[in-house]
Design a protein around this motif. Sequence first.
Motif, PDB file in Angstrom:
ATOM      1  N   ARG A  28     -11.884  20.631 -20.203  1.00  0.00           N
ATOM      2  CA  ARG A  28     -11.571  21.942 -19.614  1.00  0.00           C
ATOM      3  C   ARG A  28     -10.179  22.395 -20.018  1.00  0.00           C
ATOM      4  NH1 ARG A  28     -13.525  19.602 -14.910  1.00  0.00           N
ATOM      5  NH2 ARG A  28     -11.436  19.641 -13.983  1.00  0.00           N
ATOM      6  N   TYR A  29      -9.238  21.463 -20.021  1.00  0.00           N
ATOM      7  CA  TYR A  29      -7.859  21.809 -20.361  1.00  0.00           C
ATOM      8  C   TYR A  29      -7.736  22.260 -21.815  1.00  0.00           C
ATOM      9  CZ  TYR A  29      -2.843  21.349 -21.196  1.00  0.00           C
ATOM     10  OH  TYR A  29      -1.543  21.597 -21.544  1.00  0.00           O
ATOM     11  N   LEU A  30      -8.427  21.590 -22.713  1.00  0.00           N
ATOM     12  CA  LEU A  30      -8.315  21.892 -24.137  1.00  0.00           C
ATOM     13  C   LEU A  30      -9.144  23.092 -24.571  1.00  0.00           C
ATOM     14  CD1 LEU A  30      -8.511  18.255 -25.548  1.00  0.00           C
ATOM     15  CD2 LEU A  30      -6.480  19.717 -25.503  1.00  0.00           C
ATOM     16  N   GLU A  31     -10.106  23.485 -23.758  1.00  0.00           N
ATOM     17  CA  GLU A  31     -11.017  24.572 -24.136  1.00  0.00           C
ATOM     18  C   GLU A  31     -10.249  25.844 -24.489  1.00  0.00           C
ATOM     19  OE1 GLU A  31     -14.913  26.931 -22.326  1.00  0.00           O
ATOM     20  OE2 GLU A  31     -13.607  25.756 -21.015  1.00  0.00           O
ATOM     21  N   GLY A  32     -10.458  26.336 -25.695  1.00  0.00           N
ATOM     22  CA  GLY A  32      -9.840  27.578 -26.128  1.00  0.00           C
ATOM     23  C   GLY A  32      -8.378  27.494 -26.496  1.00  0.00           C
ATOM     24  N   MET A  33      -7.782  26.289 -26.495  1.00  0.00           N
ATOM     25  CA  MET A  33      -6.344  26.150 -26.767  1.00  0.00           C
ATOM     26  C   MET A  33      -6.052  26.189 -28.258  1.00  0.00           C
ATOM     27  SD  MET A  33      -3.765  22.991 -25.767  1.00  0.00           S
ATOM     28  CE  MET A  33      -3.651  23.416 -24.020  1.00  0.00           C
ATOM     29  N   ARG A  34      -4.873  26.653 -28.592  1.00  0.00           N
ATOM     30  CA  ARG A  34      -4.359  26.564 -29.958  1.00  0.00           C
ATOM     31  C   ARG A  34      -3.034  25.821 -29.930  1.00  0.00           C
ATOM     32  NH1 ARG A  34      -0.706  30.247 -33.312  1.00  0.00           N
ATOM     33  NH2 ARG A  34      -1.099  29.626 -35.469  1.00  0.00           N
TER      34      ARG A  34
END
Length: 336
Positions: A325-331
């Motif tokens: 969840r934390y990494l979802e969509g991160m750059r």
Amino acid sequence: SLRPTSGIFEITTCTYLASMECSLDHKGYKKIDSLCKSDRTWKSAKVVDFLNLDPKDGRFSLYKLPLPSVHDTESIDPTFPVLDSRTKAFKATAKHLEGFVVIPGALDIEQQAFWCHECLSTYNIRSSSVSNVKDLKDYPWDTLVSSGQISKDLNDMRWLTLGYHFDWNNRQYHEDKRSPIPSNLSTLGRHIATAVECYDFKSEAAIVNFYRKKSRMGGHKDDLEPDQTAPVISISMGADAIFLIGGESKETEPVPILVRSGTILIMAGASRRSVHGVSRIFPESYPPELAKIIINLSLQKRSGESNNGTSSAGPLEKDAAAGLRYLEGMRINVNI
């Protein structure tokens, strides 16, 4: 001098940098930035996509890296990209962007996961980095993976600095505010710089930024390092983004580039003085296997297994859901 003589190694989640934009209504940069920020108009901004580059688009040409294809790739650290005369790279054709090189897909998925994990876990400790989160506890990412809980500190984290720590309030570096640059990060920077014939590159300052779903970076110049001849090296991992690079002022209309995961950008020569920024990211483009490998690296680290910097997107433990969840969509964007 002991002051930083290289560019910044940056990994990014930043809306805070929007304040770096000039308040004047510069039509050149602001026009393209506004187009790219909108879901309705970004495609009309003539964004360069190196995966589907139009042969008639004269803004970039093929660039053959000078290293011979016969050099010993087995001696290269497996977490480093192979950069030689077989590597597909591009250089900007505009005079004011001389020295700007793009290497799409330079890092494979496992290499990306390794460097993401380094930024989230290994570098994120108080003894070697400074973060926007005051009193950030050591190893917040490892705590997340082990506990299954996303802490407020980790959720609020937007950047961390390594080496010489940038003073955001006064916009300067200080001789007495520094920590050692991680050796693998420094060597990676030198490896990339050598591939574009910047042989004296030395990493002394690094910024890691973490972009979330609605993060962006306002147009700015990296003009505070004493040695302005040293290139800035940027590595993007995670969600795709639109990167803008223009001229020495915001009067110049920038070139918008779709930067995909694993891409390396090098700003050398005239382009070193260019205004640049990130208009938007595309969270839905995040490679799902990337997050799984990052988490597996953490699980292996916790269990003491040796992975030699690589892992795989195999089955995950149930308590890894919070990490996904934390990494979802991160750059994560690394500039050296």
